[in-house]
Design a protein around this motif. Structure first.
Motif, mmCIF file in Angstrom:
data_model
loop_
_atom_site.group_PDB
_atom_site.id
_atom_site.type_symbol
_atom_site.label_atom_id
_atom_site.label_comp_id
_atom_site.label_asym_id
_atom_site.label_seq_id
_atom_site.Cartn_x
_atom_site.Cartn_y
_atom_site.Cartn_z
ATOM 1 N N GLY A 181 9.148 4.574 -8.951
ATOM 2 C CA GLY A 181 8.490 3.820 -8.342
ATOM 3 C C GLY A 181 8.929 2.287 -9.035
ATOM 4 N N PHE A 182 8.882 2.806 -10.874
ATOM 5 C CA PHE A 182 9.165 1.475 -11.148
ATOM 6 C C PHE A 182 10.605 1.340 -12.004
ATOM 7 C CE2 PHE A 182 4.666 2.841 -10.450
ATOM 8 C CZ PHE A 182 4.303 1.159 -10.507
ATOM 9 N N ALA A 242 0.767 -1.323 0.126
ATOM 10 C CA ALA A 242 -0.138 0.295 -0.161
ATOM 11 C C ALA A 242 0.867 0.973 -0.094
ATOM 12 C CB ALA A 242 -0.740 -0.223 1.016
ATOM 13 N N MET A 243 1.751 1.511 0.913
ATOM 14 C CA MET A 243 2.406 2.873 0.923
ATOM 15 C C MET A 243 4.028 2.610 0.146
ATOM 16 S SD MET A 243 3.373 2.292 4.945
ATOM 17 C CE MET A 243 4.419 1.115 5.196
ATOM 18 N N ALA A 244 4.242 1.086 -0.749
ATOM 19 C CA ALA A 244 4.924 1.223 -2.069
ATOM 20 C C ALA A 244 4.506 2.292 -3.217
ATOM 21 C CB ALA A 244 5.655 -0.111 -2.542
ATOM 22 N N TYR A 245 2.798 1.564 -3.674
ATOM 23 C CA TYR A 245 1.896 2.094 -4.363
ATOM 24 C C TYR A 245 2.148 3.833 -4.292
ATOM 25 C CZ TYR A 245 1.439 -2.003 -6.968
ATOM 26 O OH TYR A 245 1.747 -3.430 -7.365
ATOM 27 N N SER A 246 1.270 3.871 -2.803
ATOM 28 C CA SER A 246 0.937 5.039 -2.595
ATOM 29 C C SER A 246 2.241 6.231 -2.894
ATOM 30 C CB SER A 246 0.760 4.882 -1.003
ATOM 31 O OG SER A 246 1.090 6.489 -0.736
ATOM 32 N N ALA A 247 3.447 5.717 -2.545
ATOM 33 C CA ALA A 247 4.678 6.393 -2.946
ATOM 34 C C ALA A 247 5.208 6.890 -4.055
ATOM 35 C CB ALA A 247 6.272 5.440 -2.099
ATOM 36 N N VAL A 299 -5.935 7.509 0.131
ATOM 37 C CA VAL A 299 -4.825 7.399 -0.121
ATOM 38 C C VAL A 299 -3.770 8.884 0.272
ATOM 39 C CG1 VAL A 299 -3.253 6.489 -1.067
ATOM 40 C CG2 VAL A 299 -5.157 5.552 -1.252
ATOM 41 N N LYS A 300 -4.479 9.612 -0.455
ATOM 42 C CA LYS A 300 -3.315 11.412 -0.606
ATOM 43 C C LYS A 300 -3.269 11.815 0.579
ATOM 44 C CE LYS A 300 -4.650 12.091 -5.185
ATOM 45 N NZ LYS A 300 -5.002 13.306 -6.101
ATOM 46 N N ALA A 301 -3.884 11.547 1.686
ATOM 47 C CA ALA A 301 -3.588 11.736 2.633
ATOM 48 C C ALA A 301 -2.848 11.335 3.974
ATOM 49 C CB ALA A 301 -5.297 11.898 3.739
ATOM 50 N N HIS A 302 -2.556 9.771 3.144
ATOM 51 C CA HIS A 302 -1.496 9.033 4.106
ATOM 52 C C HIS A 302 0.232 9.454 3.759
ATOM 53 C CE1 HIS A 302 1.205 5.458 5.223
ATOM 54 N NE2 HIS A 302 0.269 5.122 5.940
ATOM 55 N N TRP A 303 1.006 9.991 4.970
ATOM 56 C CA TRP A 303 2.875 10.776 4.801
ATOM 57 C C TRP A 303 3.382 10.113 3.817
ATOM 58 C CZ3 TRP A 303 6.664 6.757 4.915
ATOM 59 C CH2 TRP A 303 6.314 6.024 5.338
ATOM 60 N N SER A 304 2.549 8.767 3.064
ATOM 61 C CA SER A 304 3.485 7.819 2.259
ATOM 62 C C SER A 304 3.324 8.546 0.313
ATOM 63 C CB SER A 304 3.298 6.301 2.224
ATOM 64 O OG SER A 304 1.844 6.107 1.640
ATOM 65 N N TRP A 305 2.180 9.194 0.409
ATOM 66 C CA TRP A 305 2.266 9.841 -0.501
ATOM 67 C C TRP A 305 2.979 10.691 -1.317
ATOM 68 C CZ3 TRP A 305 -1.865 8.388 -3.788
ATOM 69 C CH2 TRP A 305 -1.657 9.337 -5.422
#
Ligand SMILES: C[S@@+](CC[C@H](N)C(=O)[O-])C[C@H]1O[C@@H](n2cnc3c(N)ncnc32)[C@H](O)[C@@H]1O
Length: 377
Positions: free
Chosen positions: A367-368, A311-316, A355-361
């Motif tokens: 990423g890829f 979840a955090m990797a995709y958010s990042a 998701v956008k409110a998460h610190w990892s966003w």
């Protein structure tokens, strides 16, 4: 002395006091505990299942005000789900097996303890046995019989109650105090290092709850992990021999060189995913690979952490859809592993909802496989 006097409750709470069915029987004062320990029984607890508690008067008073003692329990707890039956299996004693095909996530069982025992270390085994005997003998006959029929490590007639407790115990935190909990029905579940079920103990409702963590076929054995299956073979093997007196022959133990190597790969990838410095080279592919390795190892019940990392990797890297999907899965797996009320479940649900409110966003621009995403480049 009536229990309400013994408990020294406020007058306005007396009406709600638990009707212990027997006079409490107590040890003498134990200096180290600054208390005595007493046996409390409610023979009528949950439609006559009964419960005995060997603990301090102070903790018994707290128990008395836990919701299961004060409210009529909801349907489902202490009812047979009809999803399982028990049968002896070669080399494993009695086992729990699926009565029909079970879907991943399905509830398998939910039961309250027959006996709860304070985790003191001051009493000798023989002293404790005397009080355990009172506690078990005060239970209704059916519950007492199921206690006594459970497996025993030592088969020493001097310490039968202690033996059953030691061979079948779970640990339950209630009101901040650890207790040994004896729950007869799920005590029949054997161990596997790739278990197809997960359990949690909920101290607030005094319930031991088991769910399937992958689909289970009819007549397949239902298993849980007694020892952390994410540790290497050597440690698992030692823990199971010392704590449970058997040598694990499960598939992961038989293939232990391969399964240990996979655990090492998982550890390396996970360490990368937990690196949030600008130099981090972690990718969403790494997160997906960890999930795949867990699934191949039969560790579905432990996927909350890998889904969280995904979840955090995709958010990042700004992939909202995949981040939300994995955050939701992390919440679902964690709820089955630790219970729906642990704080992490709400945290992952919150992330899935925004998701956008998460610190990892947007934290990782690459990423890829080293390509900069348009969004963050
Ligand atoms: C809590 S009991 C489980 C039910 C038990 N088989 C019975 O007959 O009641 C734990 C004991 O079951 C046996 N057991 C559990 N998992 C096992 C496994 N994978 N292989 C062999 N024996 C196992 C061990 O004797 C262990 O001490």
């Amino acid at each position: 002395m009536p229990i309400v006097d013994a408990l020294n409750l406020d007058d306005d709470l007396l009406e709600d006091a638990v009707p212990w069915s027997h006079e409490p029987v107590c040890t003498s004062y134990i200096d180290e505990l600054e208390s005595e320990l007493c046996v409390y029984t409610i023979a009528s607890f949950d439609r006559g299942r009964g419960i005995s508690i060997f603990t301090t008067p102070r903790i018994a008073e707290e128990f008395a005000f836990l919701s299961p003692f004060r409210e009529v329990r909801g349907l489902g707890v202490n009812d047979h789900t009809n999803a399982w039956y028990t049968e002896a299996l070669p080399g494993k004693g009695i086992a729990m097996l699926a009565k029909h095909n079970v879907k991943s996530g399905e509830l398998l069982s939910a039961y309250t303890p027959a006996l709860l025992v304070h985790m003191d270390s001051q009493l000798s085994t023989l002293q404790r046995e005397k009080f355990l005997k009172i506690a078990v003998n005060q239970l209704p006959a059916a519950t007492r019989d199921s206690y006594l029929s459970l497996t025993k490590f030592y088969n020493n007639p001097m310490v039968v109650m202690h033996d059953v407790l030691k061979s079948n115990t779970f640990e339950m935190e209630i009101g901040g105090h650890m207790h040994l909990a004896l729950i007869p029905e799920p005590s029949r579940m054997n161990h596997d290092c790739a278990p197809n079920a997960q359990y949690y103990l909920d101290g607030a409702t005094l319930t031991h709850v088991v769910h399937a963590t992958r689909d289970i076929g009819q007549d397949e054995e239902i298993t849980i992990a007694y020892s952390d299956p994410l540790t290497h073979y050597e440690l698992r093997h030692r823990n199971l021999e010392a704590g449970y007196h058997f040598s694990c022959q499960c598939k992961r133990c038989q293939d232990h060189e391969a399964s240990d190597a996979i655990l090492t790969t998982i550890k390396t990838l996970t360490t990368g995913l937990e690196d949030w410095t600008p130099e981090s080279t972690a990718t969403t592919e790494d997160a997906e690979r960890v999930i795949q390795l867990f699934q191949e190892q039969g560790l579905e019940g432990f996927l909350d952490v890998p889904h969280g990392h995904a979840a955090m990797a995709y958010s990042a890297v700004g992939n909202l859809e995949e981040a939300a999907k994995h955050a939701k899965l992390a919440a679902e797996v964690l709820a089955i592993k630790m219970g729906p009320t642990v704080p992490g479940v709400a945290d992952w649900e919150e992330m899935a909802a925004d998701v956008k409110a998460h610190w990892s966003w947007g934290k990782r621009k690459r990423g890829f496989k080293g390509t900069f995403s348009k969004m963050f480049g």
